[in-house]
Design a protein around this motif. Structure first.
Motif, PDB file in Angstrom:
ATOM      1  N   ILE A 200      -2.929  10.630  -7.282  1.00 51.04           N
ATOM      2  CA  ILE A 200      -4.058  10.516  -6.356  1.00 51.04           C
ATOM      3  C   ILE A 200      -4.670   9.119  -6.463  1.00 51.04           C
ATOM      4  O   ILE A 200      -4.860   8.598  -7.561  1.00 51.04           O
ATOM      5  N   ILE A 201      -4.961   8.507  -5.313  1.00 50.73           N
ATOM      6  CA  ILE A 201      -5.717   7.262  -5.243  1.00 50.73           C
ATOM      7  C   ILE A 201      -7.039   7.558  -4.551  1.00 50.73           C
ATOM      8  O   ILE A 201      -7.063   8.208  -3.500  1.00 50.73           O
ATOM      9  N   LYS A 202      -8.120   7.097  -5.123  1.00 50.65           N
ATOM     10  CA  LYS A 202      -9.429   7.288  -4.501  1.00 50.65           C
ATOM     11  C   LYS A 202      -9.792   6.062  -3.665  1.00 50.65           C
ATOM     12  O   LYS A 202      -9.634   4.930  -4.112  1.00 50.65           O
TER      13      LYS A 202
ATOM     14  N   ASP B 225     -10.017  13.471 -11.174  1.00 49.13           N
ATOM     15  CA  ASP B 225      -9.368  12.293 -11.743  1.00 49.13           C
ATOM     16  C   ASP B 225      -8.508  11.612 -10.682  1.00 49.13           C
ATOM     17  O   ASP B 225      -8.225  12.172  -9.624  1.00 49.13           O
ATOM     18  N   SER B 226      -8.107  10.408 -10.985  1.00 49.98           N
ATOM     19  CA  SER B 226      -7.214   9.661 -10.097  1.00 49.98           C
ATOM     20  C   SER B 226      -6.491   8.619 -10.930  1.00 49.98           C
ATOM     21  O   SER B 226      -6.819   8.389 -12.097  1.00 49.98           O
ATOM     22  N   ASP B 227      -5.512   7.966 -10.303  1.00 52.24           N
ATOM     23  CA  ASP B 227      -4.765   6.918 -11.004  1.00 52.24           C
ATOM     24  C   ASP B 227      -5.295   5.525 -10.706  1.00 52.24           C
ATOM     25  O   ASP B 227      -4.952   4.565 -11.393  1.00 52.24           O
ATOM     26  N   GLY B 228      -6.118   5.397  -9.662  1.00 57.00           N
ATOM     27  CA  GLY B 228      -6.658   4.095  -9.322  1.00 57.00           C
ATOM     28  C   GLY B 228      -7.583   4.173  -8.128  1.00 57.00           C
ATOM     29  O   GLY B 228      -7.758   5.237  -7.520  1.00 57.00           O
ATOM     30  N   TYR B 229      -8.167   3.019  -7.782  1.00 56.16           N
ATOM     31  CA  TYR B 229      -9.153   2.944  -6.702  1.00 56.16           C
ATOM     32  C   TYR B 229      -8.797   1.846  -5.712  1.00 56.16           C
ATOM     33  O   TYR B 229      -8.346   0.763  -6.106  1.00 56.16           O
ATOM     34  N   ILE B 230      -9.047   2.126  -4.439  1.00 55.79           N
ATOM     35  CA  ILE B 230      -9.117   1.104  -3.399  1.00 55.79           C
ATOM     36  C   ILE B 230     -10.564   1.077  -2.938  1.00 55.79           C
ATOM     37  O   ILE B 230     -11.134   2.124  -2.616  1.00 55.79           O
ATOM     38  N   VAL B 231     -11.171  -0.112  -2.909  1.00 58.45           N
ATOM     39  CA  VAL B 231     -12.595  -0.217  -2.588  1.00 58.45           C
ATOM     40  C   VAL B 231     -12.778  -1.141  -1.382  1.00 58.45           C
ATOM     41  O   VAL B 231     -12.214  -2.234  -1.334  1.00 58.45           O
TER      42      VAL B 231
END
Length: 323
Positions: free
Chosen positions: A61-63, A107-113
């Motif tokens: 998952i990516i947030k 939870d997630s594996d990383g973020y795009i902001v």
């Protein structure tokens, strides 16, 4: 049911190689990845996403955090979402859209902001997973963005090539990297052409750019081009120039920036610098996955060129047709 062994035999590689292509694509060559993916497609093999996630201690998952107000009229963020989601889907990743206050839910594996402002960085520094920003920054985060400086330089060069004498820049009144880079593009091009600088900063709403024209109309002479840092600002310029009896594009030219939707609702259609938002979204997804696979190490930045999209708000050159 097709197995990993079947794929390996079809691609004429080892089972370990197939496993690496699925779980650690950064460890194999592009040629091997293409070979294995072709075999998987032909055999209709679908990797077990849950097993892959468990094996790699991943959530798949990516947030995505959007930290600015989204305007439901513009499809800008829809194009971005489609670009990100389609690319993540290729890698068996899901996309979760969250708000700033809910980043710690799940939870997630990383973020795009996206849509960050200077005040957000203290908070962003508390996030522990790999982060990629959609938009340039000066805080050391990997990012994807348009080449804002080069883009506005191109707009100025084009306006001057059409023989507009006075070139006015209407910028966005925020102290953020994208706005600063667009101003730099204007200043750089004007210096190169030895032209008089005339620069204004406004809130990014068409009503403010319209008011700007109305209040300063007597100072604007024919043969002037307005280079705008956004299509929103350009719309206000067009509306008020026509309201004041000005002729577009003969006496007054207008060039915007973004090219996502507003350029198409302007009349006449707006000449603008179009951003490839969907492709930029895909690149952002690729970058965050690379960062995750590299344990969070620096992956560099990606800048996209914009496309000069001609409309009816600038003069025609010989042999040129507006689209």
């Amino acid at each position: 049911m097709t197995t990993l062994n079947d794929v390996a035999k079809k691609a004429n590689v080892s089972k370990m190689t197939v496993s690496r292509v699925i779980n650690h694509p950064e460890q194999v060559t592009e040629e091997l990845r293409a070979l294995v993916h072709a075999a998987m497609k032909e055999l209709n093999y679908k990797p077990n996403v849950m097993a892959k996630a468990l094996a790699n201690n991943r959530t798949q998952i990516i947030k995505l955090l959007i930290l600015e107000e989204m305007d439901y009229v513009e499809p800008y963020y829809m194009q971005l979402l489609v670009g990100i989601a389609n690319e993540l889907d290729k890698h068996a990743y899901g996309l979760q859209l969250v708000t700033k206050r809910n980043t710690q839910i799940g939870d997630s594996d990383g973020y795009i902001v996206c849509g960050m402002r200077e005040a957000d960085y203290e908070w962003l520094n508390t996030l522990e997973k790999p982060i990629v920003l959609f938009g340039e920054n000066t805080h050391g985060y990997n990012f994807v963005d348009s080449d804002n400086q080069k883009s506005i330089e191109r707009a100025v060069d084009y306006a001057i090539s059409l023989d507009y004498e006075r070139i006015i820049f209407v910028g966005v009144d925020v102290n953020e990297p994208f706005a600063i880079s667009r101003e730099k593009g204007y200043l750089s091009a004007m210096e190169r052409h030895n032209k008089y600088v005339s620069m204004f900063r406004l809130e990014n709403r068409s009503k403010y750019s319209a008011a700007f024209v109305r209040e300063n109309w007597e100072t604007f002479v024919p043969n002037t081009a307005f280079i705008c840092a956004s299509d929103r600002l350009a719309l206000g310029i067009i509306r008020e120039v026509k309201e004041q009896g000005g002729s577009i594009p003969e006496d007054f030219g207008v060039i915007g920036h973004d090219g996502v939707f507003l350029d198409r609702i302007a009349y006449p259609y707006l000449t603008t610098l179009k951003q490839s938002v969907d492709k930029m979204g895909a690149a952002t997804a690729q970058l965050v996955l690379q960062k995750i696979n590299a344990s969070g190490s620096d992956q560099g930045n990606i800048l996209f060129d914009t496309e000069l999209k001609l409309g009816g708000t600038t003069r025609l050159k010989k042999n040129q047709i507006h689209t």
